[in-house]
Design a protein around this motif. Sequence first.
Motif, PDB file in Angstrom:
ATOM      1  N   ASN A 147     -17.775  42.728 -19.443  1.00 55.57           N
ATOM      2  CA  ASN A 147     -16.413  43.032 -20.193  1.00 55.57           C
ATOM      3  C   ASN A 147     -15.281  42.520 -19.502  1.00 55.57           C
ATOM      4  N   VAL A 148     -14.754  41.345 -20.259  1.00 53.21           N
ATOM      5  CA  VAL A 148     -13.639  40.581 -19.667  1.00 53.21           C
ATOM      6  C   VAL A 148     -12.245  41.348 -20.268  1.00 53.21           C
ATOM      7  N   GLY A 174      -7.727  42.356 -19.808  1.00 54.49           N
ATOM      8  CA  GLY A 174      -7.003  41.693 -20.961  1.00 54.49           C
ATOM      9  C   GLY A 174      -7.108  40.518 -21.626  1.00 54.49           C
ATOM     10  N   ASN A 175      -8.452  39.851 -21.166  1.00 51.91           N
ATOM     11  CA  ASN A 175      -8.662  38.744 -21.679  1.00 51.91           C
ATOM     12  C   ASN A 175      -9.290  38.638 -23.150  1.00 51.91           C
ATOM     13  N   LEU A 176      -9.113  37.847 -24.110  1.00 50.69           N
ATOM     14  CA  LEU A 176      -9.665  37.700 -25.390  1.00 50.69           C
ATOM     15  C   LEU A 176     -11.058  37.591 -25.450  1.00 50.69           C
ATOM     16  N   LYS A 207      -7.823  44.396 -30.157  1.00 47.82           N
ATOM     17  CA  LYS A 207      -6.326  44.210 -30.591  1.00 47.82           C
ATOM     18  C   LYS A 207      -6.249  44.483 -31.861  1.00 47.82           C
ATOM     19  N   LYS A 208      -4.969  45.071 -32.112  1.00 45.55           N
ATOM     20  CA  LYS A 208      -4.608  45.064 -33.519  1.00 45.55           C
ATOM     21  C   LYS A 208      -4.301  43.863 -34.230  1.00 45.55           C
ATOM     22  N   LYS A 209      -4.778  43.632 -35.360  1.00 40.64           N
ATOM     23  CA  LYS A 209      -4.147  42.192 -35.987  1.00 40.64           C
ATOM     24  C   LYS A 209      -4.267  42.544 -37.656  1.00 40.64           C
ATOM     25  N   MET A 264     -11.955  42.500 -32.161  1.00 44.51           N
ATOM     26  CA  MET A 264     -12.339  41.984 -30.527  1.00 44.51           C
ATOM     27  C   MET A 264     -13.300  40.753 -30.913  1.00 44.51           C
ATOM     28  N   TYR A 265     -13.382  39.984 -29.557  1.00 44.86           N
ATOM     29  CA  TYR A 265     -14.160  38.914 -29.725  1.00 44.86           C
ATOM     30  C   TYR A 265     -15.340  39.157 -28.844  1.00 44.86           C
ATOM     31  N   LEU A 266     -16.660  38.522 -29.383  1.00 45.80           N
ATOM     32  CA  LEU A 266     -17.810  38.998 -28.613  1.00 45.80           C
ATOM     33  C   LEU A 266     -18.263  37.455 -28.412  1.00 45.80           C
TER      34      LEU A 266
END
Length: 411
Positions: free
Chosen positions: A328-329, A333-335, A355-357, A375-377
Motif C-alpha cells: 500500500n503506497v 500519499g503516493n498515487l 482521491k476525489k476526482k 485509486m490507482y492499482l
Amino acid sequence: MNIIELTIPKLGESVSEVTLSKWLKQVGDTIQLDETIAEVSTDKVDSEVPSTHAGIIKELKFEEGDTIAIGDVFAVIEISNSDVTNPIKEEVVVDNSNTEINKKETSTKIDQFLSPLVKRIIKEENLNLDEVLKIKGSGYNGRISKNDVLNFINNTSEQTSNDNPVISSASLNGNSEIIEMDKMRLLIAKHMKNSKKTSPHVTAYVEPDVTNLVKWREANKDKFEAKYNQKLTFTPILVDCVVRAIKDFPLINVSVDETETKIIKHNDINIGIATALPNNNLIVPVIKNANTLNLEGLAKGVNTIVDKARNNKLSPDDITGGTFTISNVGVFGNLMGTPIINQPEVAILATGVIKKKPAVLETEYGDIVVVRQFMYLSLSFDHRVVDGSLGGVFLKRISDYMENWDINQSI
C-alpha cells in the motif's frame, strides 16, 4: 560403469500420463545434465524432459506417439565411475609446468559436468575458472546447481563489499555522513537486487472507481468494530477482492522452480502485506489461507500481523509461505508505484491513495460530471510465466470486484 534409469517427472497435480511427442536423442548419443532428451505432451501442456545425469544413452523404452505413465522409466543412460564421486574436483590436476595448457584442459573437463543453465549464469556473471573451482556443489554427487552459483556470487559480493566498501561517486566533505546499513536493510537490499536479476518485471495499471466501496466502509466501520472487535480498514476489503481474482486466475498464484523449467501452482492463497516499520525498514508478514477467510477473518488477520510487525513480535512462520503480496503506497500519499516482486512469487500489487476526482457518468438524460473516488492499482509481474494478457485481465478483475462492491451488503 553405472546405469541410471530416467523416469517421467510429475507435470501437474492432475496429470497421470503423457504422450511421447519426439525423441531429441538416440541410443549411443552423449547427453549432458539438464539437456533435453525428449518432448512430451498432455491434454494441457507440451513439455521438455531434461536428463537428470550426464552420460551415454543405452536404451529408449518407448516409441514416439506412445503413452507413458508419470513415474515410468522411459530411458536408460550409462554414466562413468568418475561421475559418481565428485567428478569436477577429481578431474582437476595441478600442473605448474604448463599453466595455460592445464587450465584449458581443466576448463574443458569441468564444462562437461555443468548444465546449460549453470553455464549461462557463469557466462553472464563473468566467472573465471579459479572462481568456478571454488564453488561447492550441492547437487547429485557434488554437481554445481543454479543456487550454488548464485549463492557463491552473493557471498562473494558481500565479502567484496566488506573488504572494499563502495563510496558514492559524490565527493565526501564535512557536510557528508556515512550511515551503515543495519542487518534488515542489508537483507532487503539483497532480496530486491536478486528479484530484479531473477524476474523480468512488467507493470500494468488500472484506475478503479471505488466510490461505492468507500461509502460502504464509512457507513459500516463502526458497526463492524462493535460486532467483531476489529477495525475495518481498506486493506481486508482489498485482500478480499484480490483473493476472489486469484480464484478466477489461479496461474497468478504460482512460483518458478530453481531450474526455471517448471511452474509450481499453489492451492493455498497466502497474502503478504508489505508493512513499514518504525525504523523505516520493510517486512512482509503473511495471512495464511486467505481463501478460507471471510471479511471478519481477513480483518483480524491483517490487524494481527500488522500489530505484531510494528511491535517486533513476528515469528518466523508469520513471514514465510507467501504466494502473492500487496504493498500500500497510498498510505504515504503516493498515487501509484512500480513494486518489486517478492521472490519466489510472480506478482505483486501496489495500491495508491484514494482521491476525489471529477468523472463523466452516462444517464438517460445525457452525460453529467460528478465527483467520484478513484485509486490507482499497479501490478508488477514476472514475464517469464505471466504474459501481458494474464497480468492485464487479472488486474482488471481486481478492479471490477472493487468497483462493483455491494453497497447493500450487511455486516
